[in-house]
Design an enzyme around this catalytic site. Sequence first.
Site, PDB file in Angstrom:
ATOM      1  N   LYS A  48       0.841  -1.208   0.000  1.00 55.03           N
ATOM      2  CA  LYS A  48       0.000   0.000   0.000  1.00 55.03           C
ATOM      3  C   LYS A  48       0.869   1.248   0.000  1.00 55.03           C
ATOM      4  CE  LYS A  48      -0.317  -0.167   5.062  1.00 55.03           C
ATOM      5  NZ  LYS A  48      -1.160  -0.573   6.205  1.00 55.03           N
ATOM      6  N   ARG A 146     -11.044  -0.218  15.005  1.00 50.83           N
ATOM      7  CA  ARG A 146     -10.979   0.505  13.743  1.00 50.83           C
ATOM      8  C   ARG A 146     -12.008  -0.141  12.832  1.00 50.83           C
ATOM      9  NH1 ARG A 146      -4.901   1.453  11.393  1.00 50.83           N
ATOM     10  NH2 ARG A 146      -5.433  -0.339  10.121  1.00 50.83           N
ATOM     11  N   TYR A 281      15.628  29.810   7.628  1.00 50.50           N
ATOM     12  CA  TYR A 281      14.516  30.644   8.115  1.00 50.50           C
ATOM     13  C   TYR A 281      14.476  30.736   9.634  1.00 50.50           C
ATOM     14  CZ  TYR A 281      12.572  30.196   3.393  1.00 50.50           C
ATOM     15  OH  TYR A 281      12.360  30.233   2.047  1.00 50.50           O
ATOM     16  N   MET A 329      11.240  24.066   2.437  1.00 47.41           N
ATOM     17  CA  MET A 329      10.455  23.249   1.515  1.00 47.41           C
ATOM     18  C   MET A 329      11.341  22.395   0.604  1.00 47.41           C
ATOM     19  SD  MET A 329       7.558  24.326  -1.269  1.00 47.41           S
ATOM     20  CE  MET A 329       6.492  25.123  -0.099  1.00 47.41           C
TER      21      MET A 329
HETATM   22  C1  LIG Z   1      -0.502  -1.703   6.810  1.00 43.65           C
HETATM   23  C2  LIG Z   1      -1.164  -2.957   7.215  1.00 43.65           C
HETATM   24  C3  LIG Z   1      -0.423  -4.140   7.413  1.00 43.65           C
HETATM   25  C4  LIG Z   1       1.084  -4.161   7.406  1.00 43.65           C
HETATM   26  O1  LIG Z   1       1.557  -3.629   8.630  1.00 43.65           O
HETATM   27  P1  LIG Z   1       3.134  -3.634   8.955  1.00 43.65           P
HETATM   28  O2  LIG Z   1       3.198  -3.297  10.404  1.00 43.65           O
HETATM   29  O3  LIG Z   1       3.749  -2.599   8.087  1.00 43.65           O
HETATM   30  O4  LIG Z   1       3.608  -5.006   8.643  1.00 43.65           O
HETATM   31  C5  LIG Z   1      -1.115  -5.314   7.671  1.00 43.65           C
HETATM   32  N1  LIG Z   1      -2.456  -5.323   7.733  1.00 43.65           N
HETATM   33  C6  LIG Z   1      -3.199  -4.205   7.572  1.00 43.65           C
HETATM   34  C7  LIG Z   1      -4.676  -4.282   7.686  1.00 43.65           C
HETATM   35  C8  LIG Z   1      -2.579  -2.994   7.313  1.00 43.65           C
HETATM   36  O5  LIG Z   1      -3.315  -1.880   7.174  1.00 43.65           O
END
Ligand SMILES: *Cc1c(COP(=O)(O)O)cnc(C)c1O
Length: 393
Positions: A48, A146, A281, A329
Amino acid sequence: MSTTVTTTAHAPSAPLRARAEIDLAALRANVRALRALAPGAALMAVVKSDAYGHGAVPCARAAVQAGATWLGTATPEEGLALRAAGLPGRIMCWLWTPGGPWREAIEADLDVSVSGMWALREVTEAARAAGAPARVHLKADTGLGRNGCQPGGDWEELVDAALRAEAEGLLRVTGLWSHFACADEPGHPSIAAQLTRFREMVAHAEQRGVRPEVRHMANSPATLTLPESHFDLVRTGCAVYGISPSPELGVPADFGLRPVMTLSASLALVKHAPRGHGVSYGHHYVTPGETTLGLVPVGYADGIPRHASGTGPVLVGGKWRTVAGRVAMDQFVVDLGGDEPEIGSEAVLFGPGDRGEPTAEDWAQAAGTIGYEIVTRIGSRVPRVYVNGEQDG
Ligand SMILES: *Cc1c(COP(=O)(O)O)cnc(C)c1O
């Protein structure tokens, strides 16, 4: 999409302002190490968010070469893009919102997650329209609070509705799954509680007649430290990229993992400055004596955390230097203490650490965050340079 520079062995000789070198041999070795740690389970490489900033398609390909039989994404668009790029095998995506591309996902042969009745209604409608069954993983909220359904009504209703849709030929329940809240804190009481609840929720579904291909719960920290959480499939993200889930668990090498990304830049300027000269800055840094300053041409637009102003470490000319004053930036400055490296020479922000450079974890500590965020936020203006792309190690 990030700029991609593809090379087979070494970074290109043409100097780049900045580059994120992605070592695909390290990624493949990490996948193999993880498979060895979870020998009874299949491995999902979580790619992802553009593979945590490393580049989704090249990383997914390398992970598949090394034996990942599943790929995981958050959004369906990410999963569809992998399939469109020709990635084979199982691709699961889990973060859906109403009106999502269910039908496209079914037609692209993706596995989808269903976290509630609204999603089950949408996916069955899409399956009817597509004239093909969806592959569905039912998401259990075992305590993370969640996504997913909780026991005591919602889970039981979802399971029964999924079974009815399965009987109608609209879907196949391929997975039952959940996600940990505190797997990176070994011994946290929520871990055992979530495992118990998951087993109960799976048992309920199986008693009702669900026959999942895979039950899965483990992210990277659980894969590394909790064999009892591996079930049929482990979903590893950060560990694939050689990032430790937390410094408390250990450094990547403790698990046989190697960081995949090296972020470096070419010094845009080296110059002398007198004592008492304000830098960047706000003049939050003032030279303590006559010195030399190096200009590193990356900034918060490239994902360098502004919170690392005054603290972020950089290897220049064999020495660790620290961001002097604010990260802007597009650039920041380091005090080179009188050294005069050549303009254009390399400043390494982070990498595996074996050339003496800082790691993503060092930046995480400097910026008050986690290694995941450091690599994932590296911006699209930084070209990814792929090395060791051929399967030769
Ligand atoms: C991002 C994610 C993972 C992977 O998590 P890591 O700690 O990076 O291995 C696994 N399952 C779900 C649902 C996630 O959102």
